[in-house]
Scaffold this active site. Structure first.
Site, PDB file in Angstrom:
ATOM      1  CG  PHE A  94      -0.621  -0.123   2.520  1.00  0.00           C
ATOM      2  CD1 PHE A  94      -1.519  -0.628   3.450  1.00  0.00           C
ATOM      3  CD2 PHE A  94       0.631   0.277   2.965  1.00  0.00           C
ATOM      4  CE1 PHE A  94      -1.161  -0.731   4.785  1.00  0.00           C
ATOM      5  CE2 PHE A  94       0.989   0.173   4.287  1.00  0.00           C
ATOM      6  CZ  PHE A  94       0.092  -0.340   5.204  1.00  0.00           C
ATOM      7  CD  GLU A  95      -0.007   5.202   2.230  1.00  0.00           C
ATOM      8  OE1 GLU A  95      -0.273   5.907   1.248  1.00  0.00           O
ATOM      9  OE2 GLU A  95      -0.580   5.313   3.318  1.00  0.00           O
ATOM     10  N   GLY A  96       1.173   2.911  -2.691  1.00  0.00           N
ATOM     11  CA  GLY A  96       1.916   2.736  -3.941  1.00  0.00           C
ATOM     12  C   GLY A  96       2.890   1.590  -3.753  1.00  0.00           C
TER      13      GLY A  96
END
Length: 601
Positions: free
Chosen positions: A409-411
């Protein structure tokens, strides 16, 4: 003006990515040793909350007790732990970003709670703080600050994850002009089962990416069932379904078609906070592993006495030191840029966004390096537990599963590796960073057989040289790749990813050497900090050369490749060392402190 001086702004502040062009220690950095008393007090309060209110309830949290999570958020709100990023005018405390990261660290002792807390205070609340109008802030922020209401963030869809702008959820204006009608779905929404407010992204008329504030009782909004996850099982993760969901027009967040500004800025800040958001877990699992090895006996001796066990413990401590040094250095950069103006000024949020965007390179580094360091550390922790590491009774089993999501997550880490080198090159093309000028200097030095020299002759001089050598490797590799591929370089992901690893190790070594020297007492370096820095360098140096060679092999062929590989030999800096002595210096400090020697959990 030399090339390196162009890496600072007119106000004397370091630009994002400037560490790659400046000498180690050329400017002081923020470190945990220089935190203010107020920052330490907030951290102590949050850490006490995590220890006393969260960790004892880990089994209930793991069993998806959403009522408990909501209760814990309310308790955290009563202590002021939800309001650090919210302006005072709307019920918050509006403190510095270093304090915000310290809270993220303190709340990361339990993975499911860390995600719940972070989704509420970060991606759920900050879009309203940064992009909401006065009416929206007045309506939502006071309740979010206390935990009366819980926030969530809805961006991901079945066909759009890292490619956020590929979203299919659509918004059209109702005939009477009073509502936006949303249709579509969202996946993997943290806090969804009990959130009161969702920040949702949809495309107006199918093409204008826009943000909306959607309340839980909105007609046409349905929250789907809980996902059953490999890790962070205790956090709520559900899909959302929009079937002619009627959202009041006054709940439009920001401008139509400008939703990407919200999404990307929130992601940048979330990536920075992830560096801090793994630190608490890293320190706790190091402490637990140390305690286990002291109690567990094999061959009539505690396994902590075995050299290979001690080697793992020392390596774990070095990783914590690296992540901690980089994380708070970057927090200090953001705060320094913000510190030049009044936080109560109307343009404060705009300046904050500029500061966060300025250090987007460092934020992506923290996301990748922090998540992967945690993964390595907890893997060693499981190994030290042996068979017990696979048993639910031991917290390391849950931590091992929980840690895995951080690389997604968060890219994803793959996306963020592309961003690190991609942003460096884009800023260089714009003339914001002296990458090509500095790389030209490096090429000339390599042609003359010159290597970097230490500015300070002390125990860390070899690691200073190693940090500078890593910078030279990154700059040289980026120049060769840019000259070879031109505008098509972004298609050669294996090259950009390999050089991103070199950039990350350069930042880590630079930060560790600088911090250790700043912490010297009467000119004397702390041998434990020195040993942790040296241990990290022992892995980082060969890794940097390997990644640079890999990038060159994917860029050049034949004689041109042979020539470049030969030139890299100039930067082959190896200093003999005593691995047992380094190991024992660190582990003795761990044993004395009962865990990470520079800060207890």
């Amino acid at each position: 003006m030399d090339a390196a001086s162009k890496a600072t702004s007119q106000q004397g502040l370091a630009l994002g990515g400037a560490f790659l062009f400046e000498e180690v220690g050329s400017a002081r950095i923020l470190t945990p040793e220089t935190f203010t008393e107020e920052q330490r007090l907030f951290f102590k309060t949050a850490l006490q909350f995590s220890r006393e209110q969260v960790l004892p309830l880990s089994e209930r949290i793991e069993a998806k007790d959403n009522a408990l999570l909501r209760q814990l958020l309310r308790q955290a709100g009563e202590l002021g732990l939800l309001s650090v990023d919210i302006p005072e005018a709307y019920g918050g405390t509006g403190l510095d970003k270093t304090t915000s990261l310290l809270l993220a660290e303190a709340m990361s002792l339990n993975g499911s709670w860390s995600v719940t807390f972070g989704a509420h205070t970060g991606i759920g609340t900050l879009p309203i703080v940064w992009f909401g109008n006065a009416e929206q802030k007045a309506k939502y922020l006071p309740k979010l600050a206390t935990g009366e209401w819980v926030a969530a963030y809805a961006l991901t869809e079945q066909g759009s994850g890292s490619d956020a702008l590929g979203a299919k959820t659509k918004a059209v204006l109702s005939p009477d002009g009073k509502h936006w009608i949303l249709n579509g779905s969202k996946l993997y929404i943290t806090n969804a089962a009990f959130a009161d407010v969702f920040v949702v992204f949809a495309k107006v008329d199918g093409d204008k990416f826009t943000g909306f504030i959607v309340e839980k009782d909105t007609p046409g909004l349905t929250v789907g069932p809980e996902e059953h996850k490999m890790g962070i099982r205790g956090s709520s993760t559900c899909p959302l379904y929009f079937e002619d969901a009627r959202v009041p027009v006054e709940n439009q967040l920001g401008e139509v078609g400008k939703g990407h500004k919200i999404a990307f800025n929130i992601l940048n800040y979330g990536r920075l906070k992830l560096g801090a958001g793994v630190l608490g877990g890293m320190k706790l699992q190091l402490q637990n592993a140390l305690r286990f090895t002291q109690e567990r006996k094999q061959f009539n001796a505690p396994i902590v006495q075995f050299p290979l066990s001690r080697e793992k413990l020392a390596r774990m401590a070095a990783l914590v030191y690296a992540v901690e040094s980089m994380t708070y250095r970057t927090a200090g950069l953001v705060d320094a840029r913000l510190g030049q103006g009044d936080k109560d000024a109307p343009d404060y949020e705009a300046r904050l966004l500029e500061a966060v965007e300025e250090y987007a390179i460092e934020s992506s580094i923290m996301k990748v390096h922090g998540s992967e360091s945690f993964g390595h550390l907890v893997d060693d922790a499981v190994q030290l537990h042996g068979g017990a590491g696979y048993i639910e009774e031991y917290p390391v089993e849950r931590s091992y599963r929980d840690a895995r999501i951080n690389r997604i997550f968060e890219g994803t880490n793959e996306i963020n590796r592309m961003l690190i080198t991609g942003m460096l090159l884009k800023r260089a093309v714009r003339g914001d960073l002296p990458l090509f000028a500095m790389a030209g200097n490096v090429a000339e030095e390599l042609s003359r057989g010159e290597r970097p020299r230490a500015r300070v002759q002390d125990a860390l001089a070899p690691q200073e040289v190693a940090a500078e050598a890593a910078k030279h490797l990154a700059l040289h590799g980026l120049r060769v790749a840019a000259e070879t591929f031109g505008p098509e370089l972004e298609q050669h992901q294996e090259v950009l990813a390999a050089l991103s690893d070199v950039v990350m190790d350069a930042f880590a070594l630079d930060s560790m050497v600088t911090r250790t020297r700043q912490a010297a007492t009467s000119g004397a370096l702390d041998p434990v900090r020195v040993a942790m820095t040296q241990l990290y360098a022992l892995d980082a140096i060969p890794r940097a050369y390997d990644r640079t060679r890999r990038a060159l092999c994917a860029t050049l062929k034949g004689g041109a490749l042979d020539q470049e590989l030969e030139r890299l030999g100039t930067l082959d800096v190896f200093t003999p060392y005593d691995p047992a002595a380094l190991r024992e210096t660190v582990v003795a400090a761990l044993e004395s402190a009962g865990g990470y020697p520079l800060g207890a959990v």
